[in-house]
Design a protein around this motif. Structure first.
Motif, PDB file in Angstrom:
ATOM      1  N   PHE A 104      18.470  58.250  27.674  1.00 56.85           N
ATOM      2  CA  PHE A 104      17.614  57.454  26.853  1.00 56.85           C
ATOM      3  C   PHE A 104      16.137  57.369  27.431  1.00 56.85           C
ATOM      4  CE2 PHE A 104      21.852  55.768  26.083  1.00 56.85           C
ATOM      5  CZ  PHE A 104      21.521  55.591  24.536  1.00 56.85           C
ATOM      6  N   ARG A 105      15.915  58.407  28.383  1.00 56.25           N
ATOM      7  CA  ARG A 105      14.560  58.624  28.611  1.00 56.25           C
ATOM      8  C   ARG A 105      13.512  58.546  27.616  1.00 56.25           C
ATOM      9  NH1 ARG A 105      13.396  63.430  33.061  1.00 56.25           N
ATOM     10  NH2 ARG A 105      14.837  61.935  34.370  1.00 56.25           N
ATOM     11  N   GLY A 106      13.738  59.152  26.596  1.00 55.68           N
ATOM     12  CA  GLY A 106      12.586  59.401  25.491  1.00 55.68           C
ATOM     13  C   GLY A 106      12.942  58.176  24.424  1.00 55.68           C
ATOM     14  N   GLU A 107      13.603  57.447  24.720  1.00 58.19           N
ATOM     15  CA  GLU A 107      13.942  56.313  23.802  1.00 58.19           C
ATOM     16  C   GLU A 107      13.340  55.025  24.261  1.00 58.19           C
ATOM     17  OE1 GLU A 107      17.612  56.206  21.688  1.00 58.19           O
ATOM     18  OE2 GLU A 107      18.016  58.586  22.175  1.00 58.19           O
ATOM     19  N   PRO A 108      13.465  54.010  23.176  1.00 51.47           N
ATOM     20  CA  PRO A 108      12.894  52.493  23.782  1.00 51.47           C
ATOM     21  C   PRO A 108      13.806  51.940  24.638  1.00 51.47           C
ATOM     22  CG  PRO A 108      13.020  52.671  21.488  1.00 51.47           C
ATOM     23  CD  PRO A 108      13.489  54.059  21.900  1.00 51.47           C
ATOM     24  N   PHE A 109      13.590  51.194  25.914  1.00 53.42           N
ATOM     25  CA  PHE A 109      14.097  50.626  26.713  1.00 53.42           C
ATOM     26  C   PHE A 109      15.325  49.864  26.072  1.00 53.42           C
ATOM     27  CE2 PHE A 109      15.171  47.093  29.632  1.00 53.42           C
ATOM     28  CZ  PHE A 109      15.649  47.844  30.830  1.00 53.42           C
ATOM     29  N   GLU A 110      15.136  49.075  24.911  1.00 52.73           N
ATOM     30  CA  GLU A 110      16.345  48.321  24.292  1.00 52.73           C
ATOM     31  C   GLU A 110      17.524  49.243  23.790  1.00 52.73           C
ATOM     32  OE1 GLU A 110      12.516  46.137  23.323  1.00 52.73           O
ATOM     33  OE2 GLU A 110      13.227  48.432  23.435  1.00 52.73           O
ATOM     34  N   SER A 111      17.303  50.528  23.520  1.00 52.38           N
ATOM     35  CA  SER A 111      18.358  51.382  23.091  1.00 52.38           C
ATOM     36  C   SER A 111      19.223  51.604  24.304  1.00 52.38           C
ATOM     37  CB  SER A 111      17.755  52.821  22.524  1.00 52.38           C
ATOM     38  OG  SER A 111      16.793  52.538  21.350  1.00 52.38           O
ATOM     39  N   LEU A 112      18.738  51.820  25.403  1.00 57.59           N
ATOM     40  CA  LEU A 112      19.599  51.849  26.681  1.00 57.59           C
ATOM     41  C   LEU A 112      20.416  50.820  26.867  1.00 57.59           C
ATOM     42  CD1 LEU A 112      18.468  53.288  30.069  1.00 57.59           C
ATOM     43  CD2 LEU A 112      19.844  51.197  30.111  1.00 57.59           C
ATOM     44  N   VAL A 113      19.726  49.518  27.059  1.00 56.97           N
ATOM     45  CA  VAL A 113      20.421  48.189  27.061  1.00 56.97           C
ATOM     46  C   VAL A 113      21.449  48.154  25.941  1.00 56.97           C
ATOM     47  CG1 VAL A 113      20.192  45.734  27.271  1.00 56.97           C
ATOM     48  CG2 VAL A 113      18.399  47.292  28.267  1.00 56.97           C
ATOM     49  N   SER A 114      21.213  48.507  24.796  1.00 54.09           N
ATOM     50  CA  SER A 114      22.093  48.107  23.798  1.00 54.09           C
ATOM     51  C   SER A 114      23.639  49.117  24.099  1.00 54.09           C
ATOM     52  CB  SER A 114      21.587  48.454  22.403  1.00 54.09           C
ATOM     53  OG  SER A 114      22.548  48.323  21.473  1.00 54.09           O
ATOM     54  N   PHE A 115      23.263  50.122  24.361  1.00 51.51           N
ATOM     55  CA  PHE A 115      24.220  51.138  24.608  1.00 51.51           C
ATOM     56  C   PHE A 115      25.237  50.780  25.852  1.00 51.51           C
ATOM     57  CE2 PHE A 115      26.433  54.989  25.960  1.00 51.51           C
ATOM     58  CZ  PHE A 115      26.825  55.688  24.852  1.00 51.51           C
ATOM     59  N   ALA A 116      24.463  50.190  26.700  1.00 49.33           N
ATOM     60  CA  ALA A 116      25.270  50.170  27.970  1.00 49.33           C
ATOM     61  C   ALA A 116      26.196  48.731  27.683  1.00 49.33           C
ATOM     62  CB  ALA A 116      24.259  49.722  29.196  1.00 49.33           C
ATOM     63  N   ALA A 117      25.677  47.874  26.683  1.00 49.57           N
ATOM     64  CA  ALA A 117      26.448  46.687  26.464  1.00 49.57           C
ATOM     65  C   ALA A 117      27.592  46.985  25.584  1.00 49.57           C
ATOM     66  CB  ALA A 117      25.518  45.640  25.660  1.00 49.57           C
ATOM     67  N   LYS A 118      27.430  48.064  24.749  1.00 50.53           N
ATOM     68  CA  LYS A 118      28.661  48.718  24.063  1.00 50.53           C
ATOM     69  C   LYS A 118      29.811  49.212  24.928  1.00 50.53           C
ATOM     70  CE  LYS A 118      25.793  49.633  19.806  1.00 50.53           C
ATOM     71  NZ  LYS A 118      25.279  50.600  19.184  1.00 50.53           N
ATOM     72  N   MET A 119      29.323  49.750  26.024  1.00 50.62           N
ATOM     73  CA  MET A 119      30.342  50.456  26.834  1.00 50.62           C
ATOM     74  C   MET A 119      31.128  49.380  27.468  1.00 50.62           C
ATOM     75  SD  MET A 119      28.260  53.690  28.815  1.00 50.62           S
ATOM     76  CE  MET A 119      28.071  52.561  30.187  1.00 50.62           C
ATOM     77  N   GLY A 120      30.394  48.249  27.732  1.00 50.82           N
ATOM     78  CA  GLY A 120      31.465  46.908  28.367  1.00 50.82           C
ATOM     79  C   GLY A 120      31.484  47.475  30.083  1.00 50.82           C
ATOM     80  N   GLY A 121      32.384  46.758  30.621  1.00 50.64           N
ATOM     81  CA  GLY A 121      32.685  46.766  31.760  1.00 50.64           C
ATOM     82  C   GLY A 121      31.589  46.318  32.884  1.00 50.64           C
ATOM     83  N   ASP A 122      31.026  46.844  33.689  1.00 49.41           N
ATOM     84  CA  ASP A 122      30.080  46.354  34.623  1.00 49.41           C
ATOM     85  C   ASP A 122      28.774  46.640  34.323  1.00 49.41           C
ATOM     86  OD1 ASP A 122      28.793  44.887  36.873  1.00 49.41           O
ATOM     87  OD2 ASP A 122      29.640  46.518  38.507  1.00 49.41           O
ATOM     88  N   VAL A 123      28.321  46.044  33.124  1.00 50.05           N
ATOM     89  CA  VAL A 123      27.140  46.298  32.325  1.00 50.05           C
ATOM     90  C   VAL A 123      26.050  46.084  33.287  1.00 50.05           C
ATOM     91  CG1 VAL A 123      25.844  45.907  30.324  1.00 50.05           C
ATOM     92  CG2 VAL A 123      28.139  46.128  30.029  1.00 50.05           C
ATOM     93  N   ASP A 124      25.826  44.855  33.897  1.00 50.03           N
ATOM     94  CA  ASP A 124      24.564  44.706  34.701  1.00 50.03           C
ATOM     95  C   ASP A 124      24.258  45.589  35.736  1.00 50.03           C
ATOM     96  OD1 ASP A 124      26.950  43.476  36.130  1.00 50.03           O
ATOM     97  OD2 ASP A 124      25.661  42.122  37.007  1.00 50.03           O
ATOM     98  N   THR A 125      25.292  45.973  36.406  1.00 49.54           N
ATOM     99  CA  THR A 125      25.283  47.197  37.423  1.00 49.54           C
ATOM    100  C   THR A 125      24.618  48.512  36.827  1.00 49.54           C
ATOM    101  OG1 THR A 125      26.765  46.202  38.700  1.00 49.54           O
ATOM    102  CG2 THR A 125      26.243  48.112  39.388  1.00 49.54           C
ATOM    103  N   VAL A 126      25.463  48.873  35.901  1.00 47.97           N
ATOM    104  CA  VAL A 126      25.007  50.158  35.105  1.00 47.97           C
ATOM    105  C   VAL A 126      23.623  50.273  34.662  1.00 47.97           C
ATOM    106  CG1 VAL A 126      25.507  51.702  33.446  1.00 47.97           C
ATOM    107  CG2 VAL A 126      27.516  50.842  34.808  1.00 47.97           C
ATOM    108  N   CYS A 127      23.173  48.842  33.816  1.00 54.26           N
ATOM    109  CA  CYS A 127      22.118  48.648  33.217  1.00 54.26           C
ATOM    110  C   CYS A 127      20.812  48.557  34.393  1.00 54.26           C
ATOM    111  CB  CYS A 127      22.063  47.506  32.586  1.00 54.26           C
ATOM    112  SG  CYS A 127      21.953  47.736  30.637  1.00 54.26           S
ATOM    113  N   ALA A 128      21.245  48.100  35.411  1.00 52.14           N
ATOM    114  CA  ALA A 128      20.180  47.927  36.744  1.00 52.14           C
ATOM    115  C   ALA A 128      19.773  48.931  37.185  1.00 52.14           C
ATOM    116  CB  ALA A 128      20.723  47.104  37.560  1.00 52.14           C
ATOM    117  N   MET A 129      20.804  50.123  37.241  1.00 55.79           N
ATOM    118  CA  MET A 129      20.541  51.456  37.762  1.00 55.79           C
ATOM    119  C   MET A 129      19.763  52.121  36.947  1.00 55.79           C
ATOM    120  SD  MET A 129      23.480  52.275  40.482  1.00 55.79           S
ATOM    121  CE  MET A 129      24.967  51.890  39.402  1.00 55.79           C
ATOM    122  N   ALA A 130      20.499  52.263  35.449  1.00 61.00           N
ATOM    123  CA  ALA A 130      20.053  53.135  34.524  1.00 61.00           C
ATOM    124  C   ALA A 130      18.594  52.824  34.042  1.00 61.00           C
ATOM    125  CB  ALA A 130      20.957  53.097  33.293  1.00 61.00           C
TER     126      ALA A 130
END
Length: 188
Positions: A104-130
């Motif tokens: 998601f480096r070339g995409e808006p930040f919201e795209s990364l967050v939205s995708f991570a949310a769709k994955m489920g699981g430990d979203v906050d940890t993965v989102c923080a690092m990503a």
């Protein structure tokens, strides 16, 4: 210097992580951060992470992410979660975060967050690092203003960043943390 970073990350990880995979994950994220700051392209980024990895579990996940990047494939959230993980353990989060930071480096930040949310699981940890990797590559000015306006402790974080950038020995005080007295106790 990657060797200095690796040593610093290893030293830090010994204090913050009890398990060898947690320590390796911390080293990988530190290296991924450096590579993102240097804007190393995705394929080379993942190859360098693989070279520094020792665990077969991390190496298998890194190889999977590298294959997706090389192929230019964009697997859905379910597949990323199944193949790379999205859990609390380093093995189930660090490579996922690195992959999302690259993807998601070339995409808006919201795209990364939205995708991570769709994955489920430990979203906050993965989102923080990503998100940190995305931000290292893109810069703070690329973060969406509406999200920044909701950031708790924003002024303190900005002051801390400015202090670090200025290499100032003084640190701003956090609005929620009381300062220490001369004996190391929190002031009331």
């Amino acid at each position: 210097d990657r060797d200095v970073l690796a040593q610093a990350a290893s030293d830090q990880a010994e204090v913050t992580h009890a398990h060898p995979l947690g320590m390796e994950g911390a080293r990988l994220i530190a290296l991924a951060s450096m590579l993102a700051l240097d804007r190393i392209p995705g394929v080379e980024h993942f190859r360098l992470l693989m070279e520094s990895s020792v665990s077969p579990g991390f190496q298998a996940r890194l190889q999977c992410g590298l294959s997706w990047i090389q192929e230019g494939s964009a697997p859905p959230a379910k597949v990323v979660r199944k193949e790379l993980g999205c859990g609390i353990a380093a093995l189930d989060s660090c490579v996922t975060a690195s992959y999302l930071g690259i993807r998601f480096r070339g995409e808006p930040f919201e795209s990364l967050v939205s995708f991570a949310a769709k994955m489920g699981g430990d979203v906050d940890t993965v989102c923080a690092m990503a998100g940190a990797l995305w931000g290292a590559a893109r810069g703070a000015n690329e973060l969406p203003a509406p999200l920044l306006s909701q950031l708790e402790g924003r002024s303190w974080l900005e002051a801390l960043l400015q202090s670090a950038l200025n290499e100032s020995p003084s640190k701003p005080s956090h609005p929620y943390v009381k300062p220490l007295d001369t004996h190391g106790h929190r002031r009331t």
